[in-house]
Design a protein around this motif. Sequence first.
Motif, PDB file in Angstrom:
ATOM      1  N   ASP A   1       0.766  -1.189  -0.080  1.00 26.19           N
ATOM      2  CA  ASP A   1      -0.074  -0.036   0.220  1.00 26.19           C
ATOM      3  C   ASP A   1       0.992   1.336  -0.247  1.00 26.19           C
ATOM      4  O   ASP A   1       0.578   2.251  -0.628  1.00 26.19           O
ATOM      5  CB  ASP A   1      -1.154  -0.035   1.389  1.00 26.19           C
ATOM      6  CG  ASP A   1      -2.147   0.976   0.994  1.00 26.19           C
ATOM      7  OD1 ASP A   1      -2.668   1.023  -0.133  1.00 26.19           O
ATOM      8  OD2 ASP A   1      -2.243   1.965   1.875  1.00 26.19           O
ATOM      9  N   GLU A   2       1.742   1.017   0.763  1.00 24.43           N
ATOM     10  CA  GLU A   2       2.938   2.184   0.800  1.00 24.43           C
ATOM     11  C   GLU A   2       3.407   2.652  -0.530  1.00 24.43           C
ATOM     12  O   GLU A   2       3.642   3.743  -1.003  1.00 24.43           O
ATOM     13  CB  GLU A   2       3.896   2.037   1.907  1.00 24.43           C
ATOM     14  CG  GLU A   2       5.099   3.230   1.972  1.00 24.43           C
ATOM     15  CD  GLU A   2       5.972   2.754   2.783  1.00 24.43           C
ATOM     16  OE1 GLU A   2       7.242   3.324   2.521  1.00 24.43           O
ATOM     17  OE2 GLU A   2       6.010   1.935   3.737  1.00 24.43           O
ATOM     18  N   ALA A   3       4.030   1.584  -1.276  1.00 29.07           N
ATOM     19  CA  ALA A   3       4.547   1.571  -2.522  1.00 29.07           C
ATOM     20  C   ALA A   3       3.375   1.991  -3.475  1.00 29.07           C
ATOM     21  O   ALA A   3       3.626   2.981  -4.440  1.00 29.07           O
ATOM     22  CB  ALA A   3       4.819   0.171  -3.178  1.00 29.07           C
ATOM     23  N   ARG A   4       2.374   1.515  -3.449  1.00 32.88           N
ATOM     24  CA  ARG A   4       1.116   2.136  -4.293  1.00 32.88           C
ATOM     25  C   ARG A   4       0.891   3.734  -4.183  1.00 32.88           C
ATOM     26  O   ARG A   4       0.629   4.372  -5.153  1.00 32.88           O
ATOM     27  CB  ARG A   4      -0.269   1.359  -4.042  1.00 32.88           C
ATOM     28  CG  ARG A   4      -1.236   1.949  -4.842  1.00 32.88           C
ATOM     29  CD  ARG A   4      -2.563   1.311  -4.774  1.00 32.88           C
ATOM     30  NE  ARG A   4      -2.956   1.096  -3.390  1.00 32.88           N
ATOM     31  CZ  ARG A   4      -4.170   0.372  -2.924  1.00 32.88           C
ATOM     32  NH1 ARG A   4      -4.729  -0.281  -3.873  1.00 32.88           N
ATOM     33  NH2 ARG A   4      -4.510   0.389  -1.530  1.00 32.88           N
ATOM     34  N   GLN A   5       1.009   4.220  -2.823  1.00 29.72           N
ATOM     35  CA  GLN A   5       0.979   5.690  -2.689  1.00 29.72           C
ATOM     36  C   GLN A   5       2.039   6.385  -3.256  1.00 29.72           C
ATOM     37  O   GLN A   5       1.765   7.464  -3.981  1.00 29.72           O
ATOM     38  CB  GLN A   5       0.626   5.858  -1.265  1.00 29.72           C
ATOM     39  CG  GLN A   5      -0.270   5.295  -0.411  1.00 29.72           C
ATOM     40  CD  GLN A   5      -1.937   5.721  -1.071  1.00 29.72           C
ATOM     41  OE1 GLN A   5      -1.999   6.850  -1.407  1.00 29.72           O
ATOM     42  NE2 GLN A   5      -2.811   4.606  -1.373  1.00 29.72           N
ATOM     43  N   GLU A   6       3.139   5.604  -3.269  1.00 36.88           N
ATOM     44  CA  GLU A   6       4.546   6.280  -3.619  1.00 36.88           C
ATOM     45  C   GLU A   6       4.520   6.579  -5.291  1.00 36.88           C
ATOM     46  O   GLU A   6       4.745   7.433  -5.837  1.00 36.88           O
ATOM     47  CB  GLU A   6       5.670   5.699  -3.224  1.00 36.88           C
ATOM     48  CG  GLU A   6       7.012   5.872  -3.710  1.00 36.88           C
ATOM     49  CD  GLU A   6       8.070   4.870  -3.526  1.00 36.88           C
ATOM     50  OE1 GLU A   6       8.894   5.075  -4.617  1.00 36.88           O
ATOM     51  OE2 GLU A   6       8.002   4.130  -2.705  1.00 36.88           O
ATOM     52  N   PHE A   7       3.964   5.492  -5.750  1.00 35.65           N
ATOM     53  CA  PHE A   7       3.867   5.277  -7.402  1.00 35.65           C
ATOM     54  C   PHE A   7       2.711   6.326  -7.834  1.00 35.65           C
ATOM     55  O   PHE A   7       2.867   6.938  -8.874  1.00 35.65           O
ATOM     56  CB  PHE A   7       3.702   3.803  -7.905  1.00 35.65           C
ATOM     57  CG  PHE A   7       5.053   3.011  -7.686  1.00 35.65           C
ATOM     58  CD1 PHE A   7       6.152   3.580  -8.585  1.00 35.65           C
ATOM     59  CD2 PHE A   7       5.077   1.877  -7.194  1.00 35.65           C
ATOM     60  CE1 PHE A   7       7.200   2.894  -8.467  1.00 35.65           C
ATOM     61  CE2 PHE A   7       6.127   1.037  -7.423  1.00 35.65           C
ATOM     62  CZ  PHE A   7       7.228   1.516  -7.605  1.00 35.65           C
ATOM     63  N   ARG A   8       1.767   6.180  -7.177  1.00 35.72           N
ATOM     64  CA  ARG A   8       0.571   7.133  -7.397  1.00 35.72           C
ATOM     65  C   ARG A   8       0.975   8.528  -7.351  1.00 35.72           C
ATOM     66  O   ARG A   8       0.782   9.465  -8.259  1.00 35.72           O
ATOM     67  CB  ARG A   8      -0.737   6.785  -6.607  1.00 35.72           C
ATOM     68  CG  ARG A   8      -1.983   7.731  -6.956  1.00 35.72           C
ATOM     69  CD  ARG A   8      -3.216   7.151  -6.339  1.00 35.72           C
ATOM     70  NE  ARG A   8      -3.608   5.793  -6.670  1.00 35.72           N
ATOM     71  CZ  ARG A   8      -3.855   4.891  -6.120  1.00 35.72           C
ATOM     72  NH1 ARG A   8      -4.366   5.409  -4.675  1.00 35.72           N
ATOM     73  NH2 ARG A   8      -4.518   3.533  -6.503  1.00 35.72           N
TER      74      ARG A   8
END
Length: 200
Positions: A139-146
């Motif tokens: 989820d953290e990676a998703r926020q970063e990539f977003r």
Amino acid sequence: MPDNATLTPLSPTASYFEVLGVPVAADEATLAARFRERSRVYHPDRWATADADTQSSALESSALLNDAYRTLRDPFARAEYLLRRERGTRPDDMKDAASKPPQELFARVLELQEALMEFQEARLEDDEEVMGRLSPKLDEARQEFRGTYEGMAERLHGLFARWDAGEDREAVLDGIAAVVGTRGYLRRVLDNLDKALGTA
């Protein structure tokens, strides 16, 4: 139709920027204002009592205006359009660029893919402990990539301004192509994350 009015049709070979009379870096407000202004001139209803050729020209010009506005109001579609127009870049070429991870994201994406595969295996095996451990990381990676993905429109606006300022056109196009490729790649990464985390 006003008395004695004549319609000068838009050229189908003109660029979308010429059609709307805007620079490459035009903002949304300028695009919308020019679109409304030109639409009033070319709207088919205005020429409903004109001869058939004029009506046909108004219809074609109006359709061209709509295409131009729809394309240029989205910074990514605008970037792809500029690449097609200036370099003849085809959609398949852009898909090829989007299939390779950009260098600056390569290590981060490799690490993410390992965690994603482990998460998907744990999901198949109903291993809630592993899923619970990996879910926050994904989820953290998703926020970063977003965040990276959303920042790309800003990068494009900067490149569009450099184009209008007459900077090295090839270098600017290289920058735009890099953003378009990175954006396509990130879109795929985000789609995979959304599917894995059940938010697609």
